[in-house]
Design a protein around this motif. Sequence first.
Motif, short mmCIF file in Angstrom:
data_model
loop_
_atom_site.label_atom_id
_atom_site.label_comp_id
_atom_site.label_asym_id
_atom_site.label_seq_id
_atom_site.Cartn_x
_atom_site.Cartn_y
_atom_site.Cartn_z
N THR A 177 -12.37 -2.68 -3.89
CA THR A 177 -11.22 -3.46 -3.42
C THR A 177 -9.97 -2.95 -4.12
O THR A 177 -10.05 -2.35 -5.20
N ILE A 178 -8.82 -3.21 -3.50
CA ILE A 178 -7.54 -2.80 -4.07
C ILE A 178 -6.57 -3.95 -3.93
O ILE A 178 -6.63 -4.72 -2.95
N GLY A 179 -5.70 -4.13 -4.92
CA GLY A 179 -4.73 -5.22 -4.89
C GLY A 179 -3.50 -4.87 -5.70
O GLY A 179 -3.41 -3.82 -6.34
N VAL A 180 -2.53 -5.79 -5.66
CA VAL A 180 -1.27 -5.56 -6.36
C VAL A 180 -0.81 -6.89 -6.95
O VAL A 180 -1.07 -7.97 -6.39
N ALA A 181 -0.16 -6.81 -8.11
CA ALA A 181 0.38 -8.00 -8.76
C ALA A 181 1.63 -7.58 -9.53
O ALA A 181 1.90 -6.37 -9.74
N ASP A 182 2.43 -8.56 -9.91
CA ASP A 182 3.62 -8.28 -10.71
C ASP A 182 3.20 -7.88 -12.12
O ASP A 182 2.24 -8.42 -12.69
N ASN A 183 3.94 -6.94 -12.70
CA ASN A 183 3.71 -6.52 -14.08
C ASN A 183 4.53 -7.43 -14.99
O ASN A 183 5.76 -7.52 -14.81
N PRO A 184 3.91 -8.14 -15.92
CA PRO A 184 4.71 -9.00 -16.82
C PRO A 184 5.81 -8.20 -17.51
O PRO A 184 5.56 -7.16 -18.11
N GLY A 185 7.04 -8.67 -17.39
CA GLY A 185 8.17 -7.95 -17.96
C GLY A 185 8.90 -7.09 -16.95
O GLY A 185 9.92 -6.49 -17.28
N GLY A 186 8.39 -7.01 -15.72
CA GLY A 186 9.06 -6.23 -14.69
C GLY A 186 8.20 -5.09 -14.18
O GLY A 186 7.42 -4.50 -14.91
N GLY A 187 8.34 -4.79 -12.89
CA GLY A 187 7.58 -3.71 -12.29
C GLY A 187 6.36 -4.22 -11.54
O GLY A 187 6.24 -5.40 -11.21
N THR A 188 5.43 -3.32 -11.27
CA THR A 188 4.27 -3.61 -10.43
C THR A 188 3.01 -3.10 -11.10
O THR A 188 3.02 -2.09 -11.82
N ARG A 189 1.88 -3.80 -10.84
CA ARG A 189 0.59 -3.40 -11.39
C ARG A 189 -0.41 -3.31 -10.23
O ARG A 189 -0.77 -4.33 -9.64
N PHE A 190 -0.81 -2.09 -9.87
CA PHE A 190 -1.83 -1.88 -8.85
C PHE A 190 -3.20 -1.78 -9.53
O PHE A 190 -3.32 -1.18 -10.61
N ASP A 204 3.66 0.01 -13.75
CA ASP A 204 4.94 0.69 -13.87
C ASP A 204 6.04 -0.32 -14.19
O ASP A 204 5.81 -1.53 -14.19
N ARG A 205 7.22 0.20 -14.46
CA ARG A 205 8.42 -0.62 -14.71
C ARG A 205 9.46 -0.34 -13.64
O ARG A 205 10.65 -0.25 -13.92
N GLY A 206 8.99 -0.21 -12.38
CA GLY A 206 9.88 0.17 -11.29
C GLY A 206 10.61 -1.02 -10.69
O GLY A 206 10.82 -2.05 -11.32
N ILE A 207 10.97 -0.86 -9.42
CA ILE A 207 11.80 -1.85 -8.73
C ILE A 207 11.01 -3.07 -8.31
O ILE A 207 11.58 -4.10 -7.93
N GLY A 208 9.66 -3.03 -8.34
CA GLY A 208 8.83 -4.17 -8.03
C GLY A 208 8.69 -4.41 -6.53
O GLY A 208 9.34 -3.74 -5.71
N ILE A 209 7.83 -5.36 -6.17
CA ILE A 209 7.57 -5.71 -4.78
C ILE A 209 7.80 -7.21 -4.62
O ILE A 209 7.22 -8.01 -5.36
N PRO A 210 8.65 -7.64 -3.68
CA PRO A 210 8.88 -9.08 -3.47
C PRO A 210 7.57 -9.79 -3.13
O PRO A 210 6.66 -9.21 -2.53
N ALA A 211 7.51 -11.08 -3.49
CA ALA A 211 6.27 -11.84 -3.29
C ALA A 211 5.89 -11.94 -1.81
O ALA A 211 4.72 -11.87 -1.46
N ASP A 212 6.89 -12.10 -0.91
CA ASP A 212 6.55 -12.24 0.50
C ASP A 212 6.13 -10.93 1.14
O ASP A 212 5.63 -10.91 2.26
N ASP A 213 6.33 -9.79 0.46
CA ASP A 213 5.89 -8.50 0.98
C ASP A 213 4.49 -8.13 0.50
O ASP A 213 3.86 -7.24 1.08
N LYS A 214 3.99 -8.78 -0.54
CA LYS A 214 2.70 -8.38 -1.12
C LYS A 214 1.53 -8.51 -0.13
O LYS A 214 0.67 -7.63 -0.07
N PRO A 215 1.44 -9.60 0.68
CA PRO A 215 0.28 -9.68 1.58
C PRO A 215 0.19 -8.55 2.59
O PRO A 215 -0.89 -8.22 3.07
#
Length: 809
Positions: A700-713, A654-665
């Motif tokens: 397994t399930i994970g999350v990473a930043d979407n290049p250009g903004g947003g989140t990629r599950f 997505d191109r949403g508000i994203g998730i801060p790096a310290d919140d991902k774990p």
Amino acid sequence: MGSRGTIAHGETRRARLAGPLLAAAVLVIGLAVTLRTVGALHDDQRAAAARVMDQRTAVARAAVTAETGRYRDLMQAVAAGLGTNTRLTAGDFAAATAPLETAGLVGATSVAFVVATPSGEIEETERFWRSRGADGLTLQPRGDPDLHLFSIFQRTLNNSAAVASGIDVASAPEGAAALLEARRTGRPTVSDAYVLLRDRNVPLIHRQLSFIFVAPVFTAPAGDGDLPSFQGWVAMGLRGQDFLGGVLGTASQGLLDGELYATDGQGQRLKVAAYDAPGRRDLERQATFPVADHQWTLLTGADSHRLPGARNGTPTTVLLGGILLTLMLAVLVWVLATGRSRAREQVLVATAELRSAEAESRRQAGLLGAIMASLGDGVGVVDENGAFLLHNPAAKALLGVAVDADRPDDWQAHYGIFRPDGRTPFPLEEMPLVRALQGEVSDGVEMLIRNEQRPDGILISVDGRPLDPSAGQHGAVAVFHDITELRRYENDLAVFAGVVAHDLKAPLAVIRGHCETAGDELADAPPGPEVTEVRAALDRIMNAVDRMAALIDTLLAYTTSRDAPLTPRDVPLGPLVAEVVAQRTEHVRPGAGPPPDVYVGPLPEVRADPAMLRHVLDNLVGNALKYVPPGRAARIDVTAGPAEPGWARIEVADRGIGIPADDKPAIFESFHRARTAAGYAGTGLGLAICRRIVERHGGTIGVADNPGGGTRFHFTLPLAAPEAGDPGADRDDRVALDRALSERAEAEAAALPAVGEALRPPAIRPPCVAEAPARAAAPPSSSGAPVLRPAVAAATPRRTPGAGPAGTA
């Protein structure tokens, strides 16, 4: 010559004297060491027996505490449910108490709804409750108290003899005191021990001291400032002897004696019930714990020789072996001590080595025996013919049969082995030990053991392995785990889920219905500020009701996603994603903002539970639509990427508000919300549910930043088995797997009847996102409808600068 003979004779005499002296010394030392070792082993056994007794007592106390707490909570839940209805009827009472019949309430006799009636209003009360469905109700006052306490509705439990309603509980001071105390405090109470009114006609030898669990029933206040209105009580009778025998017999596996004492209102302790186990009592423990507003005491005792892992024949074996070894060494020393010095030195060296080897062998044998006897899980070992080489005490206790059957054909009948449904005999070829003898590894095979010693049956999980070749013998080993309590916990979870689904959502539905009715009444009212204010208040109430209902659904899904029955099948991802997107975007109103931009790429067919998989996709797509900066259109890409053989990797970008790096774990933890999610509605449970579901499928399930903004599950799922190929072995394996999964699902559904409702998929709607190449990407619609971009295999997908691979948001 004479002097030489004298010297030789002297040496001979000294040698002859040295032999017996050394032999005597060896004998004394050997016996002393043996006795010391035996004494140490006895001390260890006494300490082990005390530890086992402490553990068994803790388990028994926990079982009694858990059962009484469950009875109290069930009474409180039923009372809360009845309190939601201001016009309580016999049908309402029957519906609210129906789950109690299958809740496994050991010792419970019946549950009744009790009301208070002054002496002058008995006939009026009788007419009133007859009008509420209590057909044939006849109130039977006893004595002349100021306030009678009549049972109006009643449900019999555990096949107890039915008793007519209308009994005056006020004739039993203990029961009346518990009822009045519950009304005074507004909390559940338990009575002092007494003989129930229904049991007073039973022969004296069969009478039991009993209790009643009481919960007051209060209706909701009629308006602001009003107090809850008292309506009556829910009371359940509990026979002490039946309760203690059922709970303690199961919790202690028939190894503990037990005596239950209860403290009455005057602080005196009264013996309520007793349970006797075989053997003499040489260990005793006492545990005191609260039950509602009373204190109960459980006194336990046991025969230390019958406790598993507490006593064995090691001390006797060591004693006999030590004496025998000491005698052998003494004789050997006596014989060798008469030889020459060199031979004597060699014998001493050999004897020292022998002692060392014997001590090490004894230590290893004792260690192995102690380990096998101390294991809480059962272990069984068979040779290549299926004859048992070893069954540790825990295995014999679980199977309930002391004598082993040496032919695999006799195992099912000898031990009483059935499938989890309790009816189908377990097939020989599917038994873990038989499969292990054929070189096959098996894990978590569930069996029901029911025989003369286990009439109620226990559910065990068995792991089978071929015997390691280092043992020097072909065979197999199996480990047994008792999972009966786990299934009981799942059954309790089902009861809880049913109570939550019915008793928490029912009041919300009533509130919303009243609000909609009030809104309809205001439709014809003349416009004005007061009408506008009332409509706004009704809208706020309905929004709050909807949020509360959504929170209840989310909590139910979170609770049951771990234990709900898993029924995998082949699921095409494309139509399922299209349906989820269509339902998530159908609420978009014209002019409400930029329409969402959705792309669905080519998706594979996976092997998963459709309802649970739908929940994962709905959460991820819903989050991508929700967590978008104000004024910006949501952009979502659902694609499939490469994964290891036999697995599919699905990505939702997505191109949403994203998730801060310290919140991902911690983003997949329960009730965790990222800092950027402030101001957006949510419970913090959606991603935790997704992780539970994916992990139950082995992925397994994970999350990473979407290049250009947003989140990629991203998450992984097993691919559906291809239909092409060998129609022989593969098809047989597939049929066997489907049958096993179906049988497991049926067994779990029977144990958890309410869990399936929590994750049942909604009605199938026609998909709004197609994957056919014929449908081209549409420009944003002025009507506010979402922009749907289907996957076109032959065309060049859209690329966004800095967005990574083609077709990503």
